[in-house]
Scaffold this active site. Structure first.
Site, PDB file in Angstrom:
ATOM      1  N   HIS A 268       0.851  -1.199   0.000  1.00 31.93           N
ATOM      2  CA  HIS A 268       0.000   0.000   0.000  1.00 31.93           C
ATOM      3  C   HIS A 268       0.883   1.244   0.000  1.00 31.93           C
ATOM      4  O   HIS A 268       1.780   1.392   0.830  1.00 31.93           O
ATOM      5  CB  HIS A 268      -0.918   0.015   1.222  1.00 31.93           C
ATOM      6  CG  HIS A 268      -1.717   1.279   1.353  1.00 31.93           C
ATOM      7  ND1 HIS A 268      -2.668   1.650   0.421  1.00 31.93           N
ATOM      8  CD2 HIS A 268      -1.695   2.270   2.290  1.00 31.93           C
ATOM      9  CE1 HIS A 268      -3.200   2.807   0.776  1.00 31.93           C
ATOM     10  NE2 HIS A 268      -2.625   3.195   1.905  1.00 31.93           N
ATOM     11  N   ASP A 344       2.923   5.536  19.454  1.00 31.39           N
ATOM     12  CA  ASP A 344       1.517   5.286  19.758  1.00 31.39           C
ATOM     13  C   ASP A 344       0.692   6.433  19.208  1.00 31.39           C
ATOM     14  O   ASP A 344       1.210   7.337  18.546  1.00 31.39           O
ATOM     15  CB  ASP A 344       1.288   5.117  21.267  1.00 31.39           C
ATOM     16  CG  ASP A 344       1.854   6.278  22.072  1.00 31.39           C
ATOM     17  OD1 ASP A 344       1.744   7.444  21.598  1.00 31.39           O
ATOM     18  OD2 ASP A 344       2.401   6.052  23.162  1.00 31.39           O
ATOM     19  N   CYS A 432      -3.921   3.132  -4.899  1.00 32.18           N
ATOM     20  CA  CYS A 432      -3.210   3.887  -3.860  1.00 32.18           C
ATOM     21  C   CYS A 432      -2.023   4.658  -4.431  1.00 32.18           C
ATOM     22  O   CYS A 432      -1.749   5.796  -4.031  1.00 32.18           O
ATOM     23  CB  CYS A 432      -2.758   2.959  -2.738  1.00 32.18           C
ATOM     24  SG  CYS A 432      -1.834   1.509  -3.301  1.00 32.18           S
TER      25      CYS A 432
END
Length: 652
Positions: A268, A344, A432
């Site tokens: 991707h 994160d 993509c």
């Protein structure tokens, strides 16, 4: 194809209008030699002798010397008779993965394009693959694929001209075809073209574009470096930086306004742009006046983040947390070798974040520019926090190398925030790379005017702009080739989703309907076979029973048999009892009939299969066989379509 075997629908040799269903059991396939590329997708199947006898009997093949088609896996006189050759127009990545999982490692072999082309020519015998002169030739096989016009990989252009230019060949060009993934060469070519042709000299000096291999090189531990990394007393960030330190030996990215990084993860493409890496703080866009930006997070930001999903057709994509991702055994060697920084969701500024100030467009504030890493992704949902954290670590090490006279600077989420920009989204699984190129092109043509977070550009451009890009890039390449290397023309003929910049209209539409549908996306007629395939697979899951037994079953359920036909065309899936050779039922239960609407194309497929001769479950079908044949050693065939792992192919 499925984990049980291969089903082929082929014409009878003597009566080509009659279609026969051939079920090849998986254990009968000795070897599968394959080649998949933009230019050629082909599978060569080698089978047991008993399978060869079964195919010859089913298709009523004669003798090897006959001019008609013939198949014999142990034939020594004519190499063209020894294998089953399947040539496909295109194969999806999912189908390739399923195919490789069906065959064990020992029974599948991938070969080069040159070897595949040579084997394809040898399989043709004295004839020509795809010849229109025989009714027995496959509809999916084209003359170009056999003559080498497509399969011959040749260089067509170097761009820009001179040392260091990107070499483009015919295989790279083929990936511009509809439903194909763009490869790194086309991505690099078009990004360089945009920089050289779209921007002025001053603008080019303020932009640096990394190669598509930069991020992969940054985050991949090479075989040679595994031992070196252990010996060197460096941090993980320094080891990553050392892999690409030479990439900027002639450039100082902190003197640039924008650093463009195309990234490919798990097939991707998405885009990262490092904006204003040399700034120490936000400045007003026009006057360069320091403008501190204070941010506050919305209370429900983290909760709403976890509920983001993406819908493409009937597929729903739901992001998973890092803990959930770690629990998934992906079995991907490339991913397991990926060396990225830990990150994160706090590494990225959420779309729900707001500033304490009033919006910039109310006239009270000037637009600002600030150091920031922007992520442009046409498939939202996947976390890009590790990418942002990795790029920050790279900037920290690069700053120390390029700015030795200044104090060391650690890039973090405060002085270099990350943000996923709201941008137009792809509506399929193959565009993509096109969206990545369009993001960069629009970033140059219609630049962001204010870098306050959040940045929302969901109406930046229309879907048609991206869809026609395959044809646009093809025309661009042809124009450059005419200018620099006209001898390589013509290029291979490939299909585009558009024609002269407009969506192709279905060939079976009337003129009135066509006029009203101009500018709208119309499904290509060939793609309509996908629906029929799935209907056909469901239908093929019926058990085979002798005609007399089927009549008995129908009499047992007069109510079901009298079900009236519905409109539109309907398909009846009949669950029949399995009968043994004596005619008694081996399984209990009453036959039932269910009615499901299907398309007209599927109805045609059903009618075709209804007259096909399915592979008999009992070898004693009344035909006379020689005592030397192989039929007696060939076991009964299971239902090929029972397997959940299945490669669905298109019939033209």
């Amino acid at each position: 194809m499925s984990s049980r075997g291969v089903r082929i629908i082929a014409p009878n040799v003597k009566r080509p209008a009659e279609k026969c269903i051939l079920d090849l059991q998986l254990h009968e396939v000795v070897k599968a030699v394959v080649h998949f590329s933009k230019a050629l997708n082909v599978i060569f199947l080698y089978t047991l002798p008993s399978c060869g006898f079964y195919i010859r009997e089913s298709l009523e093949m004669g003798l090897p010397d006959d001019p008609l088609p013939y198949f014999n896996p142990v034939c020594r006189k004519d190499d063209a008779h020894r294998r089953i050759t399947l040539v496909m127009d295109r194969v999806t990545e999912e189908s390739k993965s399923i195919l490789k999982s069906i065959f064990s490692t020992e029974r599948i072999e991938e070969i080069s394009a040159r070897d595949a082309n040579e084997l394809l020519v040898r399989s043709c015998g004295n004839g020509t693959v795809g010849s229109k002169g025989t009714e027995n030739s496959s509809n999916n096989t084209t003359t170009n694929a056999a003559t080498g016009d497509v399969t011959e990989i040749r260089k067509i252009l170097i761009y820009p001209q001179g040392k260091g230019g990107i070499s483009i060949n015919t295989e790279d060009y083929m990936c511009l075809a509809i439903d194909q993934y763009l490869n790194d060469v086309i991505i690099d070519f078009y990004l360089n073209y945009l920089k050289l042709e779209l921007l002025k000299a001053e603008e080019r000096r303020n932009i640096h574009i990394f190669s598509t291999f930069f991020y992969k090189r940054l985050t991949t531990i090479g075989t040679r470096q595994r031992g070196q990394d252990k010996d060197q007393k460096l941090t993980a960030a320094q080891k990553r930086h050392a892999r690409v330190a030479s990439w900027t030996k002639k450039e100082n990215i902190f003197e640039k306004d924008f650093v463009i990084i195309p990234i490919n993860e798990q097939s991707h493409w998405f885009l990262a742009i490092i904006c204003f890496p040399g700034l120490d703080m936000p400045l007003t866009m026009n006057s360069n006046t320091p403008t501190p930006i204070k941010r506050k997070k919305a209370a429900a930001a983290s909760k709403s983040k976890s509920n983001i999903t993406l819908q493409i057709g009937n597929t729903t994509i739901t992001p998973v947390s890092k803990r959930e991702l770690d629990a998934i055994n992906l079995g991907d060697d490339e991913l397991s070798e990926r060396d990225e920084a830990e990150g994160d969701d706090s590494e990225l500024a959420s779309d729900t974040e707001e500033t304490d100030e009033e919006p910039a467009n109310d006239g009270k504030q000037q637009p600002v520019k600030q150091p920031i890493i922007l992520i442009f992704d046409s498939l939202t949902g996947a976390s890009r926090s590790r990418v942002v954290a990795t790029l920050r670590d790279y900037l920290t090490c690069e700053y120390k190398c390029k700015m030795p006279t200044k104090p060391a600077k650690v890039f973090n989420k405060n002085n270099m925030p990350g943000h996923c920009v709201k941008v137009p989204q792809q509506n399929n699984f193959t565009d993509c790379g096109l969206y990545l190129l369009q993001y960069v092109e629009h970033f140059f043509l219609d630049p962001i005017k204010d870098y306050r977070i959040p940045i929302k550009l969901q109406d930046w451009f229309d879907t048609i702009t991206v869809t026609k890009k395959r044809e646009d890039i093809s025309n661009l390449l042809k124009e450059l080739i005419r200018k620099h290397n006209p001898d390589v023309l013509p290029l291979p003929d490939i299909k585009f989703p558009t024609l002269n910049g407009n969506f192709k209209l279905a060939q079976n539409l009337s003129k009135a309907n066509s006029d009203s549908l101009l500018g709208k996306l119309i499904i290509d007629p060939e793609d309509s076979f996908n629906d029929a395939e799935f209907e056909e697979e469901e239908m093929e899951e019926e058990e085979y029973v002798p005609e007399s037994s089927a009549d008995d079953a129908a009499k047992a359920t007069p109510a079901a048999a009298s079900t009236p036909a519905a409109t539109p065309v309907q398909k009846k899936t009949i669950k029949l009892k399995r009968f043994n050779s004596a005619g008694s039922a081996s399984l209990g239960g009453t036959p039932t009939t269910t009615t499901t609407p299907i398309s007209s194309a599927a109805g045609q497929q059903q009618s075709l299969l209804s007259v096909s001769q399915k592979r008999p479950l009992d070898s004693s079908n009344g035909s006379n066989k020689s005592s030397t044949d192989c039929s007696s050693i060939r076991p009964k065939a299971p239902k090929i379509s029972d397997s959940p792992n299945k490669v669905v192919t298109t019939q033209n």
